[in-house]
Design a protein around this motif. Structure first.
Motif, PDB file in Angstrom:
ATOM      1  N   PHE A   1       0.818  -1.207   0.000  1.00  0.00           N
ATOM      2  CA  PHE A   1       0.000   0.000   0.000  1.00  0.00           C
ATOM      3  C   PHE A   1       0.856   1.265   0.000  1.00  0.00           C
ATOM      4  CE2 PHE A   1      -3.146  -2.937   2.151  1.00  0.00           C
ATOM      5  CZ  PHE A   1      -3.925  -3.089   1.019  1.00  0.00           C
ATOM      6  N   ALA A   2       2.052   1.163  -0.542  1.00  0.00           N
ATOM      7  CA  ALA A   2       2.957   2.319  -0.573  1.00  0.00           C
ATOM      8  C   ALA A   2       2.398   3.458  -1.410  1.00  0.00           C
ATOM      9  CB  ALA A   2       4.324   1.898  -1.117  1.00  0.00           C
ATOM     10  N   GLU A   3       1.582   3.127  -2.424  1.00  0.00           N
ATOM     11  CA  GLU A   3       0.980   4.153  -3.274  1.00  0.00           C
ATOM     12  C   GLU A   3      -0.220   4.812  -2.605  1.00  0.00           C
ATOM     13  OE1 GLU A   3       2.201   5.053  -6.319  1.00  0.00           O
ATOM     14  OE2 GLU A   3       3.878   3.746  -5.787  1.00  0.00           O
ATOM     15  N   LEU A   4      -0.606   4.315  -1.436  1.00  0.00           N
ATOM     16  CA  LEU A   4      -1.772   4.828  -0.715  1.00  0.00           C
ATOM     17  C   LEU A   4      -1.345   5.235   0.687  1.00  0.00           C
ATOM     18  CD1 LEU A   4      -4.138   1.955  -1.827  1.00  0.00           C
ATOM     19  CD2 LEU A   4      -4.190   4.282  -2.698  1.00  0.00           C
ATOM     20  N   PRO A   5      -0.633   6.340   0.829  1.00  0.00           N
ATOM     21  CA  PRO A   5      -0.095   6.718   2.147  1.00  0.00           C
ATOM     22  C   PRO A   5      -1.158   6.968   3.198  1.00  0.00           C
ATOM     23  CG  PRO A   5       0.103   8.529   0.572  1.00  0.00           C
ATOM     24  CD  PRO A   5      -0.321   7.330  -0.213  1.00  0.00           C
ATOM     25  N   SER A   6      -2.384   7.245   2.787  1.00  0.00           N
ATOM     26  CA  SER A   6      -3.444   7.524   3.761  1.00  0.00           C
ATOM     27  C   SER A   6      -4.345   6.316   3.989  1.00  0.00           C
ATOM     28  CB  SER A   6      -4.305   8.704   3.278  1.00  0.00           C
ATOM     29  OG  SER A   6      -4.907   8.409   2.022  1.00  0.00           O
ATOM     30  N   PHE A   7      -3.831   5.133   3.685  1.00  0.00           N
ATOM     31  CA  PHE A   7      -4.655   3.930   3.813  1.00  0.00           C
ATOM     32  C   PHE A   7      -5.067   3.682   5.261  1.00  0.00           C
ATOM     33  CE2 PHE A   7      -5.460  -0.705   3.670  1.00  0.00           C
ATOM     34  CZ  PHE A   7      -6.383  -0.711   2.644  1.00  0.00           C
ATOM     35  N   GLY A   8      -4.239   4.112   6.217  1.00  0.00           N
ATOM     36  CA  GLY A   8      -4.674   4.071   7.612  1.00  0.00           C
ATOM     37  C   GLY A   8      -4.097   2.953   8.445  1.00  0.00           C
ATOM     38  N   LEU A   9      -3.076   2.247   7.958  1.00  0.00           N
ATOM     39  CA  LEU A   9      -2.484   1.169   8.740  1.00  0.00           C
ATOM     40  C   LEU A   9      -1.411   1.716   9.680  1.00  0.00           C
ATOM     41  CD1 LEU A   9      -2.090  -1.615   6.025  1.00  0.00           C
ATOM     42  CD2 LEU A   9      -3.816  -1.472   7.820  1.00  0.00           C
ATOM     43  N   PRO A  10      -1.292   1.151  10.893  1.00  0.00           N
ATOM     44  CA  PRO A  10      -0.232   1.590  11.813  1.00  0.00           C
ATOM     45  C   PRO A  10       1.131   1.094  11.337  1.00  0.00           C
ATOM     46  CG  PRO A  10      -1.427  -0.281  12.728  1.00  0.00           C
ATOM     47  CD  PRO A  10      -2.155   0.109  11.470  1.00  0.00           C
ATOM     48  N   SER A  11       2.168   1.427  12.090  1.00  0.00           N
ATOM     49  CA  SER A  11       3.525   1.051  11.687  1.00  0.00           C
ATOM     50  C   SER A  11       3.843  -0.403  12.007  1.00  0.00           C
ATOM     51  CB  SER A  11       4.550   1.960  12.367  1.00  0.00           C
ATOM     52  OG  SER A  11       4.422   1.868  13.782  1.00  0.00           O
ATOM     53  N   LYS A  12       3.134  -0.977  12.987  1.00  0.00           N
ATOM     54  CA  LYS A  12       3.365  -2.373  13.348  1.00  0.00           C
ATOM     55  C   LYS A  12       2.111  -2.932  14.019  1.00  0.00           C
ATOM     56  CE  LYS A  12       5.733  -3.487  16.943  1.00  0.00           C
ATOM     57  NZ  LYS A  12       6.832  -3.712  17.923  1.00  0.00           N
ATOM     58  N   ILE A  13       2.043  -4.238  14.130  1.00  0.00           N
ATOM     59  CA  ILE A  13       0.942  -4.892  14.841  1.00  0.00           C
ATOM     60  C   ILE A  13       1.358  -5.042  16.296  1.00  0.00           C
ATOM     61  CG2 ILE A  13      -0.497  -6.942  15.007  1.00  0.00           C
ATOM     62  CD1 ILE A  13      -0.100  -7.419  12.097  1.00  0.00           C
ATOM     63  N   SER A  14       0.558  -4.474  17.193  1.00  0.00           N
ATOM     64  CA  SER A  14       0.955  -4.426  18.599  1.00  0.00           C
ATOM     65  C   SER A  14       0.166  -5.367  19.499  1.00  0.00           C
ATOM     66  CB  SER A  14       0.811  -2.991  19.137  1.00  0.00           C
ATOM     67  OG  SER A  14       1.610  -2.098  18.388  1.00  0.00           O
ATOM     68  N   SER A  15      -0.924  -5.930  19.006  1.00  0.00           N
ATOM     69  CA  SER A  15      -1.751  -6.737  19.903  1.00  0.00           C
ATOM     70  C   SER A  15      -2.447  -7.850  19.135  1.00  0.00           C
ATOM     71  CB  SER A  15      -2.811  -5.863  20.585  1.00  0.00           C
ATOM     72  OG  SER A  15      -3.751  -5.381  19.635  1.00  0.00           O
ATOM     73  N   ARG A  16      -2.942  -8.821  19.887  1.00  0.00           N
ATOM     74  CA  ARG A  16      -3.704  -9.904  19.282  1.00  0.00           C
ATOM     75  C   ARG A  16      -4.997  -9.373  18.657  1.00  0.00           C
ATOM     76  NH1 ARG A  16      -4.261 -14.570  23.726  1.00  0.00           N
ATOM     77  NH2 ARG A  16      -4.952 -12.783  24.964  1.00  0.00           N
ATOM     78  N   GLU A  17      -5.586  -8.371  19.280  1.00  0.00           N
ATOM     79  CA  GLU A  17      -6.814  -7.796  18.745  1.00  0.00           C
ATOM     80  C   GLU A  17      -6.569  -7.150  17.388  1.00  0.00           C
ATOM     81  OE1 GLU A  17     -10.357  -4.602  19.927  1.00  0.00           O
ATOM     82  OE2 GLU A  17      -8.626  -4.879  21.258  1.00  0.00           O
ATOM     83  N   GLU A  18      -5.473  -6.397  17.247  1.00  0.00           N
ATOM     84  CA  GLU A  18      -5.150  -5.778  15.964  1.00  0.00           C
ATOM     85  C   GLU A  18      -4.916  -6.832  14.892  1.00  0.00           C
ATOM     86  OE1 GLU A  18      -2.932  -1.695  17.595  1.00  0.00           O
ATOM     87  OE2 GLU A  18      -1.807  -3.205  16.486  1.00  0.00           O
ATOM     88  N   LEU A  19      -4.216  -7.893  15.254  1.00  0.00           N
ATOM     89  CA  LEU A  19      -3.949  -8.958  14.298  1.00  0.00           C
ATOM     90  C   LEU A  19      -5.242  -9.648  13.874  1.00  0.00           C
ATOM     91  CD1 LEU A  19      -2.099 -10.808  12.695  1.00  0.00           C
ATOM     92  CD2 LEU A  19      -1.698 -12.139  14.795  1.00  0.00           C
ATOM     93  N   SER A  20      -6.118  -9.926  14.846  1.00  0.00           N
ATOM     94  CA  SER A  20      -7.393 -10.576  14.538  1.00  0.00           C
ATOM     95  C   SER A  20      -8.239  -9.710  13.609  1.00  0.00           C
ATOM     96  CB  SER A  20      -8.168 -10.877  15.823  1.00  0.00           C
ATOM     97  OG  SER A  20      -7.479 -11.792  16.644  1.00  0.00           O
ATOM     98  N   THR A  21      -8.270  -8.417  13.889  1.00  0.00           N
ATOM     99  CA  THR A  21      -9.065  -7.507  13.061  1.00  0.00           C
ATOM    100  C   THR A  21      -8.533  -7.457  11.638  1.00  0.00           C
ATOM    101  OG1 THR A  21      -9.656  -6.161  14.984  1.00  0.00           O
ATOM    102  CG2 THR A  21      -9.884  -5.141  12.812  1.00  0.00           C
ATOM    103  N   LEU A  22      -7.215  -7.348  11.495  1.00  0.00           N
ATOM    104  CA  LEU A  22      -6.622  -7.276  10.166  1.00  0.00           C
ATOM    105  C   LEU A  22      -6.898  -8.550   9.375  1.00  0.00           C
ATOM    106  CD1 LEU A  22      -4.799  -5.644   8.219  1.00  0.00           C
ATOM    107  CD2 LEU A  22      -2.855  -6.893   9.176  1.00  0.00           C
ATOM    108  N   LEU A  23      -6.742  -9.701  10.005  1.00  0.00           N
ATOM    109  CA  LEU A  23      -6.994 -10.962   9.323  1.00  0.00           C
ATOM    110  C   LEU A  23      -8.461 -11.106   8.955  1.00  0.00           C
ATOM    111  CD1 LEU A  23      -4.787 -13.372  11.474  1.00  0.00           C
ATOM    112  CD2 LEU A  23      -4.358 -12.634   9.128  1.00  0.00           C
ATOM    113  N   ALA A  24      -9.340 -10.693   9.877  1.00  0.00           N
ATOM    114  CA  ALA A  24     -10.777 -10.791   9.603  1.00  0.00           C
ATOM    115  C   ALA A  24     -11.157  -9.910   8.420  1.00  0.00           C
ATOM    116  CB  ALA A  24     -11.580 -10.404  10.841  1.00  0.00           C
ATOM    117  N   VAL A  25     -10.586  -8.709   8.350  1.00  0.00           N
ATOM    118  CA  VAL A  25     -10.857  -7.814   7.226  1.00  0.00           C
ATOM    119  C   VAL A  25     -10.402  -8.465   5.914  1.00  0.00           C
ATOM    120  CG1 VAL A  25     -10.164  -5.642   6.138  1.00  0.00           C
ATOM    121  CG2 VAL A  25     -10.816  -5.683   8.552  1.00  0.00           C
ATOM    122  N   ALA A  26      -9.211  -9.055   5.931  1.00  0.00           N
ATOM    123  CA  ALA A  26      -8.684  -9.677   4.713  1.00  0.00           C
ATOM    124  C   ALA A  26      -9.555 -10.847   4.272  1.00  0.00           C
ATOM    125  CB  ALA A  26      -7.247 -10.141   4.948  1.00  0.00           C
ATOM    126  N   ILE A  27      -9.919 -11.710   5.213  1.00  0.00           N
ATOM    127  CA  ILE A  27     -10.736 -12.868   4.865  1.00  0.00           C
ATOM    128  C   ILE A  27     -12.133 -12.431   4.451  1.00  0.00           C
ATOM    129  CG2 ILE A  27     -11.768 -14.984   5.770  1.00  0.00           C
ATOM    130  CD1 ILE A  27      -9.291 -15.282   7.542  1.00  0.00           C
TER     131      ILE A  27
END
Length: 609
Positions: free
Chosen positions: A453-479
């Motif tokens: 998403f380098a071409e979309l700087p305002s996509f809204g992702l943080p710099s790293k995954i900090s918690s299990r909740e963030e990881l679960s949310t990201l995976l759920a969105v992708a699936i």
């Protein structure tokens, strides 16, 4: 001397077997087994075969870390697809090692690479060299570096059966349309609206037939705004846009008795379709003839008796004398053509943005990053195999609202119910600290956010995954995006687009500027010609039809998880999907026009077309 029983399963698709030499080495905490040629009497490693072999070791291997497979050419190169390998340890249960990949060329390995960590790093280095990022266009998510399917690695290509069906289905559709016994002159306009029935004879569905009968009706126009291929376009309107000067007097005849536009705006019963994104886009040229596009605004009203109906349409973003506001009380042909222009804009937006960009291109980022940064044994790689090889905004309404809601809640936070993604994440990560310290996981996320998403700087992702909740949310969105979201935009496109006047793919004349000048000849000169109509029907049927090799959501044939708790989560997920399926069928029972696109059994486990 220790003896291990090794079972090797070959893929079931065409050409999965091999006549090359294949060797196996078991690697455990206590050392390595003998390098053993997989060679039984008769034929080995044939398509669909499950072969058993004996592998010896001079000393006990202890806990197994990995199984090393090596392929060596015999006479001619013959690629091999391995599904899985199971190893039966003396006096212990079997251990399963999922593979599900092609071994291409000679895959002999350095015998010094005996440790799991080194193996994982080597696997990723090879994959990063194979799966490379490419920039497609400014402002678009990056994609895999391949111009054609032939440039893709073997593992990322269609299986032979899939490729054959994909190539022949479009040819079949075009043949059915072009060889109809009636005479069809390609490149010519149709004579009247009923003429479109000449290609509406074999490629049809119950909804497309219903659409053919009701497409002129205002309530059906509104119904499609909620339940068509792009329900995310409609917005509640509390205040009219300044560039859409609709007055209360204009729409009063469309209002229910005792109310007016201002009251209904405050009550939240006025909605807006705004295709401003189409403004200024250059139109296509087909066979030397210019086509036309518009950027309309359409105001809709939730009538207590008639349902959601359009009440005003402006075909340009800037109001002036050449862009009048069309109303239901206008001459019938003028109002009909104005609605056609809105549906034409809808076709462009849902195909290019809602369908292509927000599902296919977004998910390609996750796929490429997964293949580049996560080894096959990583639990998140296994979760993402639901979407590999194939913008998140939940604003879907209408009958599909319930279906969308169940999908997302089931993946992320089920309360007392099963939650597949969160359950898997919690199984393999005991704390937020475990997530933060997983270097492979963080590298995967960095590849997504800083490369994909380098071409979309305002996509809204943080710099790293900090918690299990963030990881679960990201995976759920992708699936969710690669399954439910894609099904919502893809599965009904033939139903809504097969009757060409309802959702025309192209317009051959500019938008009307004079309500009183609209004639049937003008409409027929504007709508797609014979060849464009045939192509629209063929492509939407080709893409929207049920795929013959479709695997429904939650029914992945590749069993990557072997842990008992993970298998329990998958089983619970499947049971919940079955319950949801029954509930959706029950809610639709007796309805004249059913919404079944998001039945779990009709949602593919991945984007495959």
């Amino acid at each position: 001397m220790e003896v291990y029983t090794v079972t090797v399963a070959t893929g079931t698709s065409e050409y999965s077997g091999t006549n090359n030499y294949v060797f196996v080495t078991l690697v455990g905490e206590g050392g390595e087994s003998e390098r053993t040629l997989l060679d039984n009497p008769g034929l080995d490693l044939c398509r669909g075969a499950v072969d058993q072999y004996k592998v010896t070791s001079r000393s006990p291997l202890g806990s197994l870390l990995l199984v090393r497979l090596e392929k060596q050419r015999y006479w001619v190169e013959d690629n091999w697809f391995c599904r899985y390998v199971t190893v039966e340890l003396p006096g212990e249960d079997k251990v399963t090692f999922p593979c599900y990949r092609w071994l291409v060329g000679d895959t002999l390995r350095d015998e010094s690479l005996s440790q799991l960590l080194v193996h994982r790093k080597t696997e990723l280095l090879e994959r990063q060299n194979t799966y490379r990022w490419a920039k497609w266009a400014p402002g678009i998510p990056r994609c895999i570096d391949a111009k054609t399917e032939a440039d893709l690695p073997q593992d990322a290509r269609f299986e032979n059966e899939k490729r054959s069906d994909f190539e022949h289905s479009l040819q079949y559709a075009l043949l059915e349309l072009s060889l109809k016994k009636l005479s069809i002159s390609f490149g010519k306009s149709w004579n009247d609206l009923d003429d479109f029935k000449r290609i509406f004879w074999k490629l049809r569905s119950p909804i497309s037939e219903y659409c053919m009968e009701h497409w002129k009706e205002d309530w059906f126009f509104g119904y499609q705004c909620l339940n068509g291929c792009n329900p995310r376009m409609i917005q509640m309107c509390r205040r009219l846009p300044e560039n859409f000067p609709v007055t209360s007097d204009m729409v009063q005849s469309s209002m229910a008795p005792g109310t007016n536009l201002d009251k209904e705006l405050k009550a939240g019963k006025i909605y807006l379709l705004d295709y401003a994104i189409m403004d200024g886009i250059p139109a296509n040229i087909i066979k030397g003839k210019p086509q036309y596009i518009a950027a309309p605004l359409c105001l809709l009203y939730q009538h207590p008796d008639k349902g959601l109906i359009p009440v005003a349409i402006q075909l340009a973003q800037n109001p002036d004398l050449t862009s009048p506001i069309f109303l239901p009380r206008d001459p019938p042909l003028a109002w009909l053509l104005a609605k056609m222009w809105v549906r034409h804009a809808e076709f462009q937006v849902f195909q290019l943005l809602s369908h292509l960009l927000r599902t296919h291109l977004v998910i390609e980022v996750f796929c490429v990053a997964t293949l580049r940064q996560l080894p096959a044994v990583h639990p998140i790689y296994k979760v993402n195999k639901m979407l590999v090889y194939s913008y998140f905004k939940l604003t879907l309404y209408g009958q599909c609202l319930t279906s969308i809601a169940w999908a997302y809640s089931l993946l992320t936070s089920g309360g007392d119910r099963s939650c597949f993604v969160t359950g898997v994440v919690d199984l393999f990560y005991q704390s937020d600290h475990d997530v933060q310290e997983d270097l492979e996981l963080q590298a995967w996320f960095t590849d997504i956010s800083q490369e994909g998403f380098a071409e979309l700087p305002s996509f809204g992702l943080p710099s790293k995954i900090s918690s299990r909740e963030e990881l679960s949310t990201l995976l759920a969105v992708a699936i969710f995006t690669s399954t439910v979201q894609h099904a919502a935009t893809n599965n009904g496109q033939f139903d809504w687009c097969a009757w060409i006047p309802n959702t025309p793919c192209s317009m051959r004349q500019p938008p009307p500027t004079d309500k009183d000048a609209v004639t049937m000849d003008m409409i027929m000169a504007t709508l797609p010609d014979v060849s464009q109509s045939c192509m629209q029907m063929a492509i939407t049927w080709h893409l929207g039809r049920p795929q013959p090799d479709a695997i429904p959501l939650g029914q992945n044939m590749e069993e990557h998880f072997t842990e008992s708790r993970a298998l329990e989560l998958i089983s619970e997920f499947r049971k919940e999907l079955k319950g949801i399926q029954d509930n959706i069928l029950s809610q639709n029972e007796g309805l004249e026009l059913q919404y079944l696109f998001l039945l779990p059994s009709r949602i593919e486990n991945s984007i495959t077309i």
